[in-house]
Design an enzyme around this catalytic site. Structure first.
Site, mmCIF file in Angstrom:
data_model
loop_
_atom_site.group_PDB
_atom_site.id
_atom_site.type_symbol
_atom_site.label_atom_id
_atom_site.label_comp_id
_atom_site.label_asym_id
_atom_site.label_seq_id
_atom_site.Cartn_x
_atom_site.Cartn_y
_atom_site.Cartn_z
ATOM 1 C CG ASN A 23 -2.120 -1.134 1.192
ATOM 2 O OD1 ASN A 23 -2.150 -1.676 -0.341
ATOM 3 N ND2 ASN A 23 -2.809 -1.442 1.935
ATOM 4 N NE ARG A 93 -12.055 0.242 -3.519
ATOM 5 C CZ ARG A 93 -12.863 0.960 -4.151
ATOM 6 N NH1 ARG A 93 -13.724 0.397 -4.836
ATOM 7 N NH2 ARG A 93 -13.273 2.429 -3.580
ATOM 8 C CB CYS A 117 -14.570 -3.637 -3.231
ATOM 9 S SG CYS A 117 -14.026 -3.945 -1.796
ATOM 10 C CG ASP A 125 -17.410 10.980 -0.951
ATOM 11 O OD1 ASP A 125 -17.250 9.641 -0.694
ATOM 12 O OD2 ASP A 125 -17.741 11.690 0.081
ATOM 13 C CD GLN A 126 -14.747 13.316 1.820
ATOM 14 O OE1 GLN A 126 -14.064 14.208 2.182
ATOM 15 N NE2 GLN A 126 -15.952 13.157 1.742
ATOM 16 C CB ILE A 327 -12.414 1.045 8.414
ATOM 17 C CG1 ILE A 327 -11.579 1.551 9.852
ATOM 18 C CG2 ILE A 327 -11.969 1.706 7.455
ATOM 19 C CD1 ILE A 327 -11.330 3.032 10.124
ATOM 20 N NE ARG A 397 -6.222 -7.441 -5.111
ATOM 21 C CZ ARG A 397 -7.150 -6.273 -4.691
ATOM 22 N NH1 ARG A 397 -8.475 -6.593 -4.681
ATOM 23 N NH2 ARG A 397 -6.873 -4.854 -4.996
HETATM 24 C C1 EPZ Z 1 -6.726 2.022 2.025
HETATM 25 O O1 EPZ Z 1 -7.804 1.849 1.350
HETATM 26 C C2 EPZ Z 1 -5.941 0.762 1.913
HETATM 27 N N1 EPZ Z 1 -5.743 0.482 0.286
HETATM 28 C C3 EPZ Z 1 -6.755 -0.454 2.299
HETATM 29 O O2 EPZ Z 1 -6.259 -1.573 2.233
HETATM 30 C C4 EPZ Z 1 -7.220 0.036 3.814
HETATM 31 O O3 EPZ Z 1 -8.048 -0.907 4.321
HETATM 32 C C5 EPZ Z 1 -7.831 1.272 3.872
HETATM 33 O O4 EPZ Z 1 -7.197 2.309 3.444
HETATM 34 C C6 EPZ Z 1 -8.058 1.632 5.396
HETATM 35 O O5 EPZ Z 1 -6.998 1.772 6.233
HETATM 36 C C7 EPZ Z 1 -4.577 1.160 -0.126
HETATM 37 O O6 EPZ Z 1 -3.928 2.020 0.280
HETATM 38 C C8 EPZ Z 1 -4.301 0.632 -1.519
HETATM 39 P P1 EPZ Z 1 -10.115 4.822 2.802
HETATM 40 P P2 EPZ Z 1 -8.845 3.298 0.837
HETATM 41 O O7 EPZ Z 1 -10.224 5.538 1.686
HETATM 42 O O8 EPZ Z 1 -7.719 4.409 0.717
HETATM 43 C C9 EPZ Z 1 -14.794 5.750 3.075
HETATM 44 C C10 EPZ Z 1 -5.806 -3.931 1.974
HETATM 45 O O9 EPZ Z 1 -6.152 -4.789 2.571
HETATM 46 N N2 EPZ Z 1 -14.475 6.739 2.062
HETATM 47 O O10 EPZ Z 1 -9.164 5.106 3.806
HETATM 48 O O11 EPZ Z 1 -9.791 2.879 -0.192
HETATM 49 C C11 EPZ Z 1 -14.424 4.199 2.792
HETATM 50 O O12 EPZ Z 1 -15.740 3.845 2.219
HETATM 51 C C12 EPZ Z 1 -6.682 -2.815 1.785
HETATM 52 O O13 EPZ Z 1 -4.470 -3.523 1.545
HETATM 53 C C13 EPZ Z 1 -15.422 7.369 1.437
HETATM 54 O O14 EPZ Z 1 -16.461 7.434 2.220
HETATM 55 O O15 EPZ Z 1 -9.527 3.480 2.102
HETATM 56 C C14 EPZ Z 1 -13.936 3.643 4.051
HETATM 57 O O16 EPZ Z 1 -15.338 3.354 4.877
HETATM 58 C C15 EPZ Z 1 -8.040 -3.121 1.837
HETATM 59 N N3 EPZ Z 1 -15.295 8.361 0.640
HETATM 60 C C16 EPZ Z 1 -13.388 4.835 4.862
HETATM 61 O O17 EPZ Z 1 -13.806 5.889 4.021
HETATM 62 C C17 EPZ Z 1 -14.139 8.653 -0.159
HETATM 63 O O18 EPZ Z 1 -13.944 9.209 -1.016
HETATM 64 C C18 EPZ Z 1 -11.611 4.710 4.629
HETATM 65 O O19 EPZ Z 1 -11.505 4.407 3.284
HETATM 66 C C19 EPZ Z 1 -12.866 7.813 0.225
HETATM 67 C C20 EPZ Z 1 -13.231 6.851 1.316
#
Ligand code: EPZ
Length: 422
Positions: A23, A93, A117, A125-126, A327, A397
């Site tokens: 990551n 993603r 997913c 959205d952010q 989360i 992955r």
């Molecule tokens: C990153 O995903 C990681 N992936 C994920 O790892 C990890 O689980 C996650 O961060 C949380 O730590 C990578 O770094 C490639 P988020 P990301 O945006 O960035 C919501 C693994 O196992 N959200 O921090 O996609 C979202 O739905 C993977 O290696 C919005 O609502 O996660 C979630 O509930 C799985 N709107 C929360 O925020 C947005 O625009 C945190 O998501 C963005 C996110």
């Protein structure tokens, strides 16, 4: 279709080398789009997601070549086609991480919406709100996001929630914007700090990464980089949980101790001995496993990416554990599979109540997502009899030949090809 065949282990003993952080590598590879020169990333693990990202960079027009553990992204030659198609984005993603660099460097990006997913809706959205604040015109058509801007300009952006790739996308976009950008309520994960480190080596002016406020001074152009990526805290944490579940004494080479503080604290509380040994980490479990209460949270809280692995270990603890997932809305898909192995787990909303049992029993189980797969492997290590984990493409992955690393410390685990339905 590959599967893993596992027989219960008695102890894990020996040394495991911890690879580079998936990551961190993914956003850094996308950052190569911000510069026209040839970049090199070293210590990159051999993972499906790395291959997917390299294929995406080639589709965009950059010559990415994976010669594990090195990925080289060639200088920009001909036309860049700033489009990330659904066929590639749906596989991973994190492809959304090309959005910021493309619109910042080329003034246009057309990226497929990632869609849902297994673990949740995971909207972006952010990401889009931030790019609009930087002056990009955003529209969504036929499942694609189209972002356009002659030149992004600095702004103040306050995230509604802490998003790892959202913070990373906006940091990369702002690095080539005109003027200064302040990002507030940022994700503080070590992988965000690592990306900022690389962007600064490319000539960006980024301060505050690792805190909740990051200030980026925009540049007109950025240089390529040659960088070795940090070690993977979640891979290391997965092996800590494996030793915790089975028992034993293992040296984790290059484990990033400081990035694992929340995990180390929780697993010491479960009865493990975890100590630094130079640049490495010594993990051992000789006593019985004590139950824990854990609630996932953004860094520096307990990582959601370790929830499934901790649960597998708590299935054989002496008492009741409570694991709360804050989360993602659907990150308990490992629960029914663990229950098929004799675990006693009840889910109430976003909390899983785990009543420890003396042993699990081997079974044929199905992987559903990356970390759920790791959880089933750990469960197989503490089960009586044989466990077969299907659909290990999920595991591939994010883990570089996990079966070899575990076999190297005494586990009975092998990969084989399963005929018939996956
Ligand atoms: C990153 O995903 C990681 N992936 C994920 O790892 C990890 O689980 C996650 O961060 C949380 O730590 C990578 O770094 C490639 P988020 P990301 O945006 O960035 C919501 C693994 O196992 N959200 O921090 O996609 C979202 O739905 C993977 O290696 C919005 O609502 O996660 C979630 O509930 C799985 N709107 C929360 O925020 C947005 O625009 C945190 O998501 C963005 C996110």
């Amino acid at each position: 279709m590959d599967a893993l065949r596992i027989r219960g282990a008695t102890r894990l003993e020996g040394t495991i080398h911890v690879g580079g952080a998936k990551n961190a590598a993914l956003p850094i590879l996308c950052a190569t789009l911000l510069s026209d020169g040839q970049s090199r990333l070293r210590n990159v693990p051999r993972l499906r997601d790395i291959e997917t990202t390299s294929a995406l960079l080639r589709f965009l027009g950059r010559n990415a070549v994976v010669t594990s553990p090195v990925v080289e992204v060639g200088a920009a030659t001909g036309e860049i086609r700033p489009e990330a198609p659904y066929e590639l984005v749906r596989q991973m993603r994190a492809s959304v991480l090309v959005l910021g660099p493309l619109v910042a460097r080329y003034g246009r990006a057309k990226v497929s919406l990632p869609g849902g997913c297994a673990i949740g809706a995971r909207p972006i959205d952010q990401h889009l709100k931030g790019l609009e604040a930087l002056g990009a015109r955003i529209r969504v058509e036929h499942g694609y996001v189209i972002a356009e801007a002659r030149r992004l300009r600095g702004a103040e952006i306050v995230f509604d929630l802490q998003t790892v790739t959202g913070t990373e996308n906006l940091m990369m976009a702002a690095a080539l914007a005109k003027g200064r950008t302040t990002l507030v309520n940022c994700a503080r994960e070590p992988e965000v700090e690592e990306l900022a480190r690389v962007l600064n080596r490319m000539g960006a002016h980024i301060e505050g990464a690792g805190t909740d406020t990051i200030v980026i001074g925009g540049c007109d152009e950025l240089e390529p980089f040659d960088h070795a990526v940090i070690a993977d805290r979640i891979e290391a944490g997965t092996f800590i949980a494996a030793v915790g579940a089975v028992g034993g004494n293992v040296l984790l080479e290059q484990a990033p101790f400081d990035d694992l503080e929340p995990v180390v604290a929780k697993l010491r509380g479960a009865g493990m001995e975890i100590e630094r040994e130079g640049e490495h980490m010594r993990v051992a479990r000789e006593r019985t496993i004590s139950p824990v209460k854990a609630t996932t949270a953004p860094h520096p809280g307990f990582p959601t990416d370790m929830q499934a692995q901790l649960m597998a270990m708590m299935c054989v603890a002496q008492g009741q554990s409570v694991l709360t997932e804050t989360i993602f809305e659907n990150r308990f898909m490992h629960v029914p599979e663990l229950c098929r192995m004799g675990a006693r787990i009840e889910v109430h909303n976003n909390a899983a109540i785990v009543d420890g049992v003396p042993r699990l029993s081997g079974a044929s189980v199905m992987a559903t997502d990356l970390r759920a797969s790791a959880s089933l492997v750990i469960a197989g290590l503490v089960a009586e009899g044989e466990t077969v984990v299907r659909r290990v493409y999920h595991l591939d992955r994010g883990y570089d030949r996990i079966e070899r690393k575990l076999a190297g410390v005494g586990a009975t685990i092998e990969r084989f090809t399963l005929e018939g339905p996956p």
